[in-house]
Enzyme design. Sequence first.
Site, PDB file in Angstrom:
ATOM      1  N   HIS A   7       0.863  -1.191   0.000  1.00  0.00           N
ATOM      2  CA  HIS A   7       0.000   0.000   0.000  1.00  0.00           C
ATOM      3  C   HIS A   7       0.901   1.244   0.000  1.00  0.00           C
ATOM      4  CE1 HIS A   7      -3.757  -2.217   1.765  1.00  0.00           C
ATOM      5  NE2 HIS A   7      -3.655  -2.366   0.464  1.00  0.00           N
TER       6      HIS A   7
ATOM      7  N   HIS B  64     -10.563 -10.457  -6.386  1.00  0.00           N
ATOM      8  CA  HIS B  64     -10.318  -9.103  -5.865  1.00  0.00           C
ATOM      9  C   HIS B  64      -9.563  -8.305  -6.919  1.00  0.00           C
ATOM     10  CE1 HIS B  64      -9.330  -5.882  -3.213  1.00  0.00           C
ATOM     11  NE2 HIS B  64      -8.285  -6.394  -2.605  1.00  0.00           N
TER      12      HIS B  64
ATOM     13  N   GLU C  47      -7.783  -5.455  -6.494  1.00  0.00           N
ATOM     14  CA  GLU C  47      -6.579  -4.690  -6.131  1.00  0.00           C
ATOM     15  C   GLU C  47      -5.402  -5.248  -6.939  1.00  0.00           C
ATOM     16  OE1 GLU C  47      -5.966  -4.211  -1.904  1.00  0.00           O
ATOM     17  OE2 GLU C  47      -4.676  -2.471  -2.251  1.00  0.00           O
TER      18      GLU C  47
ATOM     19  N   ASP D 295      -2.441  -6.063  -6.626  1.00  0.00           N
ATOM     20  CA  ASP D 295      -1.556  -7.162  -6.216  1.00  0.00           C
ATOM     21  C   ASP D 295      -2.146  -8.516  -6.621  1.00  0.00           C
ATOM     22  OD1 ASP D 295      -3.444  -6.380  -4.253  1.00  0.00           O
ATOM     23  OD2 ASP D 295      -2.409  -7.480  -2.684  1.00  0.00           O
TER      24      ASP D 295
ATOM     25  N   HIS E  75     -11.434  -6.397   2.005  1.00  0.00           N
ATOM     26  CA  HIS E  75     -11.462  -5.025   2.486  1.00  0.00           C
ATOM     27  C   HIS E  75     -11.817  -4.005   1.408  1.00  0.00           C
ATOM     28  CE1 HIS E  75      -7.228  -3.876   0.984  1.00  0.00           C
ATOM     29  NE2 HIS E  75      -7.541  -5.039   0.474  1.00  0.00           N
TER      30      HIS E  75
ATOM     31  N   ASP F  10      -7.759 -11.872   0.468  1.00  0.00           N
ATOM     32  CA  ASP F  10      -6.978 -11.190   1.508  1.00  0.00           C
ATOM     33  C   ASP F  10      -7.298 -11.705   2.922  1.00  0.00           C
ATOM     34  OD1 ASP F  10      -5.486  -9.534  -0.160  1.00  0.00           O
ATOM     35  OD2 ASP F  10      -6.971  -7.932  -0.122  1.00  0.00           O
TER      36      ASP F  10
ATOM     37  N   TYR G 147      -1.484  -8.078  10.133  1.00  0.00           N
ATOM     38  CA  TYR G 147      -2.322  -7.914   8.941  1.00  0.00           C
ATOM     39  C   TYR G 147      -3.754  -7.543   9.346  1.00  0.00           C
ATOM     40  CZ  TYR G 147      -3.950  -9.024   4.208  1.00  0.00           C
ATOM     41  OH  TYR G 147      -4.481  -8.952   2.945  1.00  0.00           O
TER      42      TYR G 147
ATOM     43  N   HIS H 102      -2.246 -14.067   0.337  1.00  0.00           N
ATOM     44  CA  HIS H 102      -0.903 -13.699   0.819  1.00  0.00           C
ATOM     45  C   HIS H 102      -0.488 -14.672   1.915  1.00  0.00           C
ATOM     46  CE1 HIS H 102      -1.117  -9.753  -1.152  1.00  0.00           C
ATOM     47  NE2 HIS H 102      -2.293  -9.562  -0.587  1.00  0.00           N
TER      48      HIS H 102
END
Length: 395
Positions: free
Chosen positions: A23, A79, A81, A83, A147, A166, A194, A227
């Site tokens: 982030h 997701h 995002e 990553d 999230h 996540d 996390y 992750h």
Amino acid sequence: MRKQVKNNVSWVGYMDWELESFHGDDYSIMNGSSQNAYLIEEEKTVLIDTVWTPHRFDFVENLKKEIDLNKIDFIVANHAECDHSGSLIALMKEIPNTPIYCTAACVKSIEGQFGKQNWNFNIVKTGDSIEIGNGKKLIFVEMKMLHWPDSMATYMTGDNILFSNDAFGQHYAVAELFNDKANECVLWKEAVKYFANILNPFAPLVSKKIEEIAALNLPIEIIAPSHGAIWRDNPMQIVEKYALWANAYQENQITIAYDTMWGGTAKIAHKISEEIQKQSPETVVKVFNVAKQDKNEIMTEIFKSKAVVVGSPTAVNDILSSVTGFLAFMKTLKFKNKKAATFGCYGWSGESVKILQEKLKESGFNVIDENVKSLWNPDEEDFSKVPELVASLLA
Ligand code: FEO
């Protein structure tokens, strides 16, 4: 190189040993990380998620070594995002017509980041499922705001694997992939960090989602997050921890966080620490200088605490900028059910204690009135206020 997860399910992600932050620089990485993507090869071949944009070409080349990309029947994007979606552009250049299953919000986020690509999106909702052959299917569970608005988990029947994205992850590179192969201390340290720094703002939603998933009565043998380590040894242990962590979690710990100009405020910090140990030897005390130590590590300790004590000297009618930034970040994490106290030195105007109290109240802390406000260097009269402050925090 692929690594087997179970039967026809393989890990095809990226082990990111050199990653130092996430982030931007808002999350510190101390033990590497991984972006976990998974390949399912039943009668249908399915790719679940991809990896972060800088690794997109390696990802596609590695995948090509494992399978003919044209054999991929569809992709699941849990997701958007980057990553996890950052390799889609490179991958879809190779297989442009491959269907992508994801939530409606995921389409918006992908197109928002990468532009309209005319990809073959198939929008799914909680409870939707798709057969993958050999009597197995994938069931989708929306994880809205866990999230991001688009977040989703995918459950695979037969092998009973929850691809949780996540949720339940950690920024921790585990070459052997599984929780039973990981260093247990590091695994839990990274899992709680996390949660505290990424998921805690959404804690009420975590509690509801755990109840919702439990009500589906799906047997879970493996939790494969996006992750870190894959939970195959007692996977429900991380779900049980999330249930605890999401419910205004606290241990018998007090964290002291401060910055100091010429050492006076630091002296008060350590005096408070000594007094806590004197009054309550079983209480764990941690002391941090917020200007020098890692903010995510400190937030993790505050997450575990029942109280926080924040100190800053007064500087130009305000508090030090290091403490301002620290408190701004802490506010976003929405900690609940924690007491707070304040302290600080001053030379003339002396606003810091009041400003700290206001900021902590705005962040949802139960701020006690007792404080230590010291003119110039703290002396015995200032230190005499410490026992009362500590007694109030421990009450
Ligand atoms: Fe691991 Fe929200 O991305």
